[in-house]
Design a protein around this motif. Structure first.
Motif, PDB file in Angstrom:
ATOM      1  N   UNK A 161      -0.706  19.913  64.464  1.00  0.00           N
ATOM      2  CA  UNK A 161      -0.358  21.322  63.931  1.00  0.00           C
ATOM      3  C   UNK A 161       0.140  21.612  62.597  1.00  0.00           C
ATOM      4  N   UNK A 162       0.089  22.468  61.824  1.00  0.00           N
ATOM      5  CA  UNK A 162       0.907  21.972  60.465  1.00  0.00           C
ATOM      6  C   UNK A 162       1.381  24.074  60.199  1.00  0.00           C
ATOM      7  N   UNK A 163       2.620  23.743  60.012  1.00  0.00           N
ATOM      8  CA  UNK A 163       3.381  25.111  59.137  1.00  0.00           C
ATOM      9  C   UNK A 163       2.762  25.382  58.010  1.00  0.00           C
ATOM     10  N   UNK A 164       3.032  26.863  58.502  1.00  0.00           N
ATOM     11  CA  UNK A 164       2.819  27.615  57.330  1.00  0.00           C
ATOM     12  C   UNK A 164       3.341  27.902  56.572  1.00  0.00           C
ATOM     13  N   UNK A 165       2.492  27.827  55.305  1.00  0.00           N
ATOM     14  CA  UNK A 165       3.490  28.001  54.323  1.00  0.00           C
ATOM     15  C   UNK A 165       3.371  29.129  53.675  1.00  0.00           C
ATOM     16  N   UNK A 166       4.089  29.961  54.379  1.00  0.00           N
ATOM     17  CA  UNK A 166       4.610  31.681  54.021  1.00  0.00           C
ATOM     18  C   UNK A 166       6.011  31.718  54.114  1.00  0.00           C
ATOM     19  N   UNK A 167       6.382  32.714  52.989  1.00  0.00           N
ATOM     20  CA  UNK A 167       5.050  33.819  51.911  1.00  0.00           C
ATOM     21  C   UNK A 167       4.772  33.370  50.539  1.00  0.00           C
ATOM     22  N   UNK A 168       4.585  32.462  50.859  1.00  0.00           N
ATOM     23  CA  UNK A 168       4.668  31.795  49.274  1.00  0.00           C
ATOM     24  C   UNK A 168       2.869  30.934  49.824  1.00  0.00           C
ATOM     25  N   UNK A 169       2.612  31.236  50.703  1.00  0.00           N
ATOM     26  CA  UNK A 169       1.169  30.468  50.341  1.00  0.00           C
ATOM     27  C   UNK A 169       0.179  30.783  51.741  1.00  0.00           C
ATOM     28  N   UNK A 170      -0.454  30.134  52.247  1.00  0.00           N
ATOM     29  CA  UNK A 170      -0.992  30.046  53.791  1.00  0.00           C
ATOM     30  C   UNK A 170      -0.917  31.805  54.404  1.00  0.00           C
ATOM     31  N   UNK A 171      -1.324  31.431  55.603  1.00  0.00           N
ATOM     32  CA  UNK A 171      -1.139  32.559  56.275  1.00  0.00           C
ATOM     33  C   UNK A 171      -0.037  32.326  56.875  1.00  0.00           C
ATOM     34  N   UNK A 172       0.771  33.475  57.694  1.00  0.00           N
ATOM     35  CA  UNK A 172       2.019  32.806  58.616  1.00  0.00           C
ATOM     36  C   UNK A 172       1.363  32.838  59.945  1.00  0.00           C
ATOM     37  N   UNK A 173      -0.033  33.285  60.007  1.00  0.00           N
ATOM     38  CA  UNK A 173      -0.469  32.668  61.787  1.00  0.00           C
ATOM     39  C   UNK A 173       0.472  33.776  62.547  1.00  0.00           C
ATOM     40  N   UNK A 174       1.883  33.690  62.495  1.00  0.00           N
ATOM     41  CA  UNK A 174       2.211  34.703  64.373  1.00  0.00           C
ATOM     42  C   UNK A 174       3.257  34.772  63.017  1.00  0.00           C
ATOM     43  N   UNK A 175       4.063  36.340  63.719  1.00  0.00           N
ATOM     44  CA  UNK A 175       5.419  36.867  63.444  1.00  0.00           C
ATOM     45  C   UNK A 175       5.464  37.405  64.646  1.00  0.00           C
ATOM     46  N   UNK A 176       6.957  37.624  64.859  1.00  0.00           N
ATOM     47  CA  UNK A 176       7.497  37.691  65.778  1.00  0.00           C
ATOM     48  C   UNK A 176       8.996  39.018  65.023  1.00  0.00           C
ATOM     49  N   UNK A 177       9.203  40.273  65.926  1.00  0.00           N
ATOM     50  CA  UNK A 177      10.622  40.436  64.776  1.00  0.00           C
ATOM     51  C   UNK A 177      11.297  40.978  66.636  1.00  0.00           C
ATOM     52  N   UNK A 178      12.240  40.792  66.258  1.00  0.00           N
ATOM     53  CA  UNK A 178      13.325  40.859  67.092  1.00  0.00           C
ATOM     54  C   UNK A 178      14.716  41.729  67.031  1.00  0.00           C
ATOM     55  N   UNK A 179      14.485  43.026  67.823  1.00  0.00           N
ATOM     56  CA  UNK A 179      15.689  43.796  67.813  1.00  0.00           C
ATOM     57  C   UNK A 179      17.615  43.447  67.782  1.00  0.00           C
ATOM     58  N   UNK A 180      17.877  43.363  66.857  1.00  0.00           N
ATOM     59  CA  UNK A 180      19.741  42.814  67.329  1.00  0.00           C
ATOM     60  C   UNK A 180      20.402  43.897  67.065  1.00  0.00           C
ATOM     61  N   UNK A 181      21.853  43.909  67.648  1.00  0.00           N
ATOM     62  CA  UNK A 181      22.617  45.193  67.313  1.00  0.00           C
ATOM     63  C   UNK A 181      24.231  44.506  65.941  1.00  0.00           C
ATOM     64  N   UNK A 182      23.759  42.883  65.897  1.00  0.00           N
ATOM     65  CA  UNK A 182      24.666  42.755  64.621  1.00  0.00           C
ATOM     66  C   UNK A 182      23.864  41.385  64.256  1.00  0.00           C
ATOM     67  N   UNK A 183      23.743  41.935  63.054  1.00  0.00           N
ATOM     68  CA  UNK A 183      22.867  41.295  61.606  1.00  0.00           C
ATOM     69  C   UNK A 183      23.790  39.840  61.694  1.00  0.00           C
ATOM     70  N   UNK A 184      24.760  40.067  61.652  1.00  0.00           N
ATOM     71  CA  UNK A 184      25.507  39.040  60.470  1.00  0.00           C
ATOM     72  C   UNK A 184      25.455  37.615  62.108  1.00  0.00           C
ATOM     73  N   UNK A 185      26.278  38.123  63.343  1.00  0.00           N
ATOM     74  CA  UNK A 185      25.940  37.220  64.668  1.00  0.00           C
ATOM     75  C   UNK A 185      24.829  36.459  64.525  1.00  0.00           C
ATOM     76  N   UNK A 186      23.640  37.806  64.776  1.00  0.00           N
ATOM     77  CA  UNK A 186      22.322  36.995  64.814  1.00  0.00           C
ATOM     78  C   UNK A 186      21.726  36.212  63.974  1.00  0.00           C
ATOM     79  N   UNK A 187      22.319  35.700  62.583  1.00  0.00           N
ATOM     80  CA  UNK A 187      21.765  35.301  61.438  1.00  0.00           C
ATOM     81  C   UNK A 187      22.524  33.658  61.942  1.00  0.00           C
TER      82      UNK A 187
END
Length: 132
Positions: free
Chosen positions: A65-91
């Motif tokens: 496995x080689x990591x994708x070079x996204x956003x500045x290169x090859x396709x991201x292959x997979x992308x997950x979005x997670x809903x959070x109620x507090x971005x600072x804490x989730x970050x």
């Protein structure tokens, strides 16, 4: 005249798991388990993360496995979005678990509770944390 009536082909389909390739399933599995919580079950080739509210997340050993070079290169292959109620804490949780911030790193102030941010897991898989 031919019978054009279609048979009932309705089937109930649900998402049971998401499989993520990683050269190092131990670090990738530990990252996702720290981020999402729940439990982890390990086999020599797969790590299964069972977290409340999510389908099973499976980390699959992929020695080449080689990591994708996204956003500045090859396709991201997979992308997950997670809903959070507090971005600072989730970050903070994501970064402490081992995520790398991708972008926007400056569009949302680090202490903001609202907005969205893009990260990469230790194996380089992109994901977003977005406020609901």
């Amino acid at each position: 005249m031919a019978d054009t009536k279609k048979a009932d082909t309705t089937v109930n389909i649900t998402l049971s798991s998401v499989i993520i390739d990683a050269a190092d399933p131990e670090s990738e599995g530990a990252f996702w388990q720290r981020l999402l919580g729940g439990s982890i079950t390990r086999t020599p080739t797969h790590h299964f993360i069972q977290a409340p509210g999510f389908p099973v997340l499976v980390i699959q050993a992929a020695p080449g496995h080689a990591a994708p070079h996204w956003p500045d290169g090859t396709s991201q292959q997979l992308h997950l979005d997670f809903a959070v109620d507090d971005l600072a804490t989730a970050d903070r949780t994501a970064v402490e678990a081992g995520a790398s911030r991708l972008r926007p790193t400056d569009a949302v102030p680090p202490d903001s509770r609202k907005g969205s941010r893009v990260y990469a897991s230790p194996a380089g898989h992109p994901f977003c944390l977005r406020t609901v």
